[in-house]
Design an enzyme around this catalytic site. Sequence first.
Site, PDB file in Angstrom:
ATOM      1  N   ASN A  92       0.852  -1.197   0.000  1.00 47.10           N
ATOM      2  CA  ASN A  92       0.000   0.000   0.000  1.00 47.10           C
ATOM      3  C   ASN A  92       0.882   1.239   0.000  1.00 47.10           C
ATOM      4  O   ASN A  92       2.114   1.138   0.030  1.00 47.10           O
ATOM      5  CB  ASN A  92      -0.952  -0.026   1.202  1.00 47.10           C
ATOM      6  CG  ASN A  92      -0.192  -0.073   2.504  1.00 47.10           C
ATOM      7  OD1 ASN A  92       0.467   0.874   2.889  1.00 47.10           O
ATOM      8  ND2 ASN A  92      -0.254  -1.216   3.185  1.00 47.10           N
ATOM      9  N   LYS A 100       8.542 -17.283 -10.614  1.00 45.52           N
ATOM     10  CA  LYS A 100       7.787 -16.157 -11.166  1.00 45.52           C
ATOM     11  C   LYS A 100       6.622 -16.657 -12.030  1.00 45.52           C
ATOM     12  O   LYS A 100       6.795 -17.604 -12.814  1.00 45.52           O
ATOM     13  CB  LYS A 100       8.753 -15.329 -12.014  1.00 45.52           C
ATOM     14  CG  LYS A 100       8.200 -14.029 -12.478  1.00 45.52           C
ATOM     15  CD  LYS A 100       9.241 -13.272 -13.296  1.00 45.52           C
ATOM     16  CE  LYS A 100       8.528 -12.191 -14.087  1.00 45.52           C
ATOM     17  NZ  LYS A 100       9.263 -11.765 -15.257  1.00 45.52           N
ATOM     18  N   LYS A 112     -13.490   1.340  16.092  1.00 48.62           N
ATOM     19  CA  LYS A 112     -12.243   0.567  16.099  1.00 48.62           C
ATOM     20  C   LYS A 112     -11.629   0.542  17.497  1.00 48.62           C
ATOM     21  O   LYS A 112     -11.134  -0.475  17.961  1.00 48.62           O
ATOM     22  CB  LYS A 112     -11.247   1.219  15.125  1.00 48.62           C
ATOM     23  CG  LYS A 112     -10.875   0.310  13.977  1.00 48.62           C
ATOM     24  CD  LYS A 112     -10.054   1.028  12.935  1.00 48.62           C
ATOM     25  CE  LYS A 112     -10.650   0.752  11.558  1.00 48.62           C
ATOM     26  NZ  LYS A 112      -9.885   1.332  10.475  1.00 48.62           N
ATOM     27  N   PHE A 170      -4.122   3.400  15.078  1.00 46.85           N
ATOM     28  CA  PHE A 170      -4.388   4.415  14.060  1.00 46.85           C
ATOM     29  C   PHE A 170      -5.588   3.986  13.240  1.00 46.85           C
ATOM     30  O   PHE A 170      -5.761   2.791  12.967  1.00 46.85           O
ATOM     31  CB  PHE A 170      -3.170   4.610  13.151  1.00 46.85           C
ATOM     32  CG  PHE A 170      -2.289   5.726  13.617  1.00 46.85           C
ATOM     33  CD1 PHE A 170      -1.523   5.584  14.756  1.00 46.85           C
ATOM     34  CD2 PHE A 170      -2.252   6.927  12.922  1.00 46.85           C
ATOM     35  CE1 PHE A 170      -0.729   6.626  15.216  1.00 46.85           C
ATOM     36  CE2 PHE A 170      -1.452   7.978  13.368  1.00 46.85           C
ATOM     37  CZ  PHE A 170      -0.689   7.831  14.511  1.00 46.85           C
ATOM     38  N   ASP A 208      -4.300  -6.426   5.340  1.00 45.46           N
ATOM     39  CA  ASP A 208      -5.270  -7.279   6.039  1.00 45.46           C
ATOM     40  C   ASP A 208      -5.191  -8.726   5.562  1.00 45.46           C
ATOM     41  O   ASP A 208      -5.497  -9.646   6.317  1.00 45.46           O
ATOM     42  CB  ASP A 208      -6.690  -6.728   5.832  1.00 45.46           C
ATOM     43  CG  ASP A 208      -6.906  -5.439   6.612  1.00 45.46           C
ATOM     44  OD1 ASP A 208      -6.317  -5.314   7.706  1.00 45.46           O
ATOM     45  OD2 ASP A 208      -7.629  -4.548   6.126  1.00 45.46           O
ATOM     46  N   LYS A 250     -11.166  -2.992  19.429  1.00 44.42           N
ATOM     47  CA  LYS A 250      -9.821  -3.481  19.760  1.00 44.42           C
ATOM     48  C   LYS A 250      -9.514  -3.293  21.247  1.00 44.42           C
ATOM     49  O   LYS A 250      -8.432  -3.656  21.701  1.00 44.42           O
ATOM     50  CB  LYS A 250      -8.770  -2.774  18.911  1.00 44.42           C
ATOM     51  CG  LYS A 250      -8.933  -3.044  17.418  1.00 44.42           C
ATOM     52  CD  LYS A 250      -7.676  -2.818  16.618  1.00 44.42           C
ATOM     53  CE  LYS A 250      -7.999  -2.873  15.136  1.00 44.42           C
ATOM     54  NZ  LYS A 250      -6.983  -3.453  14.308  1.00 44.42           N
ATOM     55  N   PRO A 300      -2.781 -11.837  10.899  1.00 47.89           N
ATOM     56  CA  PRO A 300      -3.131 -11.609  12.308  1.00 47.89           C
ATOM     57  C   PRO A 300      -3.267 -10.113  12.585  1.00 47.89           C
ATOM     58  O   PRO A 300      -2.583  -9.298  11.975  1.00 47.89           O
ATOM     59  CB  PRO A 300      -1.954 -12.207  13.081  1.00 47.89           C
ATOM     60  CG  PRO A 300      -0.853 -12.366  12.103  1.00 47.89           C
ATOM     61  CD  PRO A 300      -1.456 -12.438  10.729  1.00 47.89           C
ATOM     62  N   ASP A 301      -4.142  -9.767  13.503  1.00 46.10           N
ATOM     63  CA  ASP A 301      -4.315  -8.365  13.915  1.00 46.10           C
ATOM     64  C   ASP A 301      -3.281  -8.098  15.017  1.00 46.10           C
ATOM     65  O   ASP A 301      -3.469  -8.484  16.178  1.00 46.10           O
ATOM     66  CB  ASP A 301      -5.745  -8.159  14.429  1.00 46.10           C
ATOM     67  CG  ASP A 301      -5.997  -6.711  14.849  1.00 46.10           C
ATOM     68  OD1 ASP A 301      -5.026  -5.942  14.980  1.00 46.10           O
ATOM     69  OD2 ASP A 301      -7.175  -6.354  15.038  1.00 46.10           O
ATOM     70  N   ILE A 302      -2.191  -7.472  14.644  1.00 46.37           N
ATOM     71  CA  ILE A 302      -1.067  -7.297  15.576  1.00 46.37           C
ATOM     72  C   ILE A 302      -1.503  -6.461  16.785  1.00 46.37           C
ATOM     73  O   ILE A 302      -1.292  -6.846  17.940  1.00 46.37           O
ATOM     74  CB  ILE A 302       0.133  -6.632  14.850  1.00 46.37           C
ATOM     75  CG1 ILE A 302       0.541  -7.479  13.632  1.00 46.37           C
ATOM     76  CG2 ILE A 302       1.303  -6.449  15.804  1.00 46.37           C
ATOM     77  CD1 ILE A 302       1.536  -6.820  12.712  1.00 46.37           C
TER      78      ILE A 302
HETATM   79  N1  CTP Z   1      -3.309  -3.189  12.614  1.00 46.58           N
HETATM   80  C1  CTP Z   1      -2.514  -4.195  13.074  1.00 46.58           C
HETATM   81  N2  CTP Z   1      -2.489  -5.407  12.467  1.00 46.58           N
HETATM   82  C2  CTP Z   1      -3.270  -5.650  11.404  1.00 46.58           C
HETATM   83  C3  CTP Z   1      -4.103  -4.623  10.909  1.00 46.58           C
HETATM   84  C4  CTP Z   1      -4.096  -3.405  11.543  1.00 46.58           C
HETATM   85  O1  CTP Z   1      -1.773  -3.970  14.040  1.00 46.58           O
HETATM   86  N3  CTP Z   1      -3.245  -6.829  10.830  1.00 46.58           N
HETATM   87  C5  CTP Z   1      -3.340  -1.894  13.301  1.00 46.58           C
HETATM   88  C6  CTP Z   1      -2.856  -0.730  12.493  1.00 46.58           C
HETATM   89  O2  CTP Z   1      -1.476  -0.517  12.673  1.00 46.58           O
HETATM   90  C7  CTP Z   1      -3.708   0.410  13.028  1.00 46.58           C
HETATM   91  C8  CTP Z   1      -5.014  -0.255  13.322  1.00 46.58           C
HETATM   92  O3  CTP Z   1      -4.704  -1.619  13.582  1.00 46.58           O
HETATM   93  O4  CTP Z   1      -3.208   0.899  14.235  1.00 46.58           O
HETATM   94  C9  CTP Z   1      -5.956  -0.181  12.165  1.00 46.58           C
HETATM   95  O5  CTP Z   1      -7.084  -0.957  12.436  1.00 46.58           O
HETATM   96  P1  CTP Z   1      -7.814  -1.856  11.344  1.00 46.58           P
HETATM   97  O6  CTP Z   1      -9.185  -2.065  11.837  1.00 46.58           O
HETATM   98  O7  CTP Z   1      -7.111  -3.085  11.038  1.00 46.58           O
HETATM   99  O8  CTP Z   1      -7.718  -0.898  10.155  1.00 46.58           O
HETATM  100  P2  CTP Z   1      -8.047  -1.204   8.700  1.00 46.58           P
HETATM  101  O9  CTP Z   1      -7.321  -2.372   8.177  1.00 46.58           O
HETATM  102  O10 CTP Z   1      -7.806   0.094   7.994  1.00 46.58           O
HETATM  103  O11 CTP Z   1      -9.562  -1.566   8.904  1.00 46.58           O
HETATM  104  P3  CTP Z   1     -10.779  -1.321   7.939  1.00 46.58           P
HETATM  105  O12 CTP Z   1     -10.372  -1.962   6.677  1.00 46.58           O
HETATM  106  O13 CTP Z   1     -11.893  -1.978   8.660  1.00 46.58           O
HETATM  107  O14 CTP Z   1     -10.919   0.160   7.870  1.00 46.58           O
END
Ligand code: CTP
Length: 406
Positions: free
Chosen positions: A209, A288, A338, A324, A278, A342, A306-308
């Site tokens: 991104n 390749k 959010k 953020f 995500d 979280k 994973p959602d860190i």
């Molecule tokens: N984050 C994380 N690990 C992930 C995804 C996000 O730690 N796998 C953290 C980001 O660093 C940020 C926050 O979670 O602090 C963003 O939340 P998230 O809900 O995951 O944001 P988006 O992916 O932008 O969600 P959405 O697509 O629902 O807007």
Amino acid sequence: MELAARRVVLGISGGIAAYKSAELVRLLVGAGASVQVVMSEAATRFVTPVTFQALSGKPVFTDQWDTRVANNMAHIDLSRGADALLIAPASADCLAKLAHGLADDLLSTLALARECPLLVAPAMNRQMWENPATQRNVTLLRSDGVEIIGPATGEQACGENGPGRMLEADEILAALLAHFQPKLLRGRRVLLTAGPTFEAIDPVRGISNLSSGRMGYAIARAASDAGAQVTLVSGPVALSCPYGVRRIAVTSALEMHAAVHREVADNDVFIAVAAVADYRPVKPLAEKIKKGMQTSPPTITLVENPDILGEVAALARPPLCVGFAAESEKLHEYAERKRRSKRIPLIVGNLIGDGFGGDENTLVLFDDEGQHPLPKAPKIALARQLVARISALLESLAWQHRSLGA
Ligand code: CTP
């Protein structure tokens, strides 16, 4: 203009690194400081005072007996009212004089007569730096409250490689800016994620991104300037590591996840600034993908990362977690949602398009006390405001903890 209204006396002692001080004067003046240059006689052998006069817009002083100073007390007059005396480069001889209080020329006399803080950026050959005499002098100076900036390790003018190189001008400026910041996070440990992640599809392609990493890097710098010990887990970005920050470079979300779990224990604060992908391809291909060998466009199967932040916030004894939320609409609603999902005390909202990738940004902080809008400003200024809010939250948490008798 982070140094607006600051008066800095820049001392230059004799060393080839004096050429870097010309750039340093330019940066100091650019940051709004009023700069008075004082050179040792040896320094004038490397770069002439004319260069520094042109860059600082002020006459340069080299001589204790300079008749331009009305009362003949240049050593007192020049540092009077100064916010800092910065000596860059500081040669081995200069450090020795400072450590022992010698005052046999204008620069050393001025250092002895000063009332302001003293910062020195050593510059010398590796053997001179490693010599026990120099190391003794550095220890003495530190115990006298002198701030030692650097030196760096690397290639030296003498052809050797090792410690002793003066830091670059921008790093010295960063150290001086840090010096002026209130130490709101002294003794705290802060872990951050920043930048994008890159999820490999095959050896040459991937999903990523547009995150530049600038906001995360600015926060890392602001936390470090506020006295914290900072570890920055960074995705691939084109930024150099802020002075004083420890950086762990990662590529994918899984690598970022592993690094955060390895590092998180003992941290007081975790700030998740990274734009983590995500989803990732289930299994990156070893070879390749070849267009000609496909009968139809290939399909990439994705699996969720994973959602860190969510995982760190769910630890038994989590650090203070800051998230953020970059949104393209309904910032308040989505950011607050959010924060609650979280279960984190503080989330930083920003509208995409409102500074994404640029040097400035507009943010809104959401916490239990409500919303705190931070109007458009350079990212480093916003980062310092965020650090102040985090420090206040840490204080109130500590207070709650005490009042609960924990
Ligand atoms: N984050 C994380 N690990 C992930 C995804 C996000 O730690 N796998 C953290 C980001 O660093 C940020 C926050 O979670 O602090 C963003 O939340 P998230 O809900 O995951 O944001 P988006 O992916 O932008 O969600 P959405 O697509 O629902 O807007």
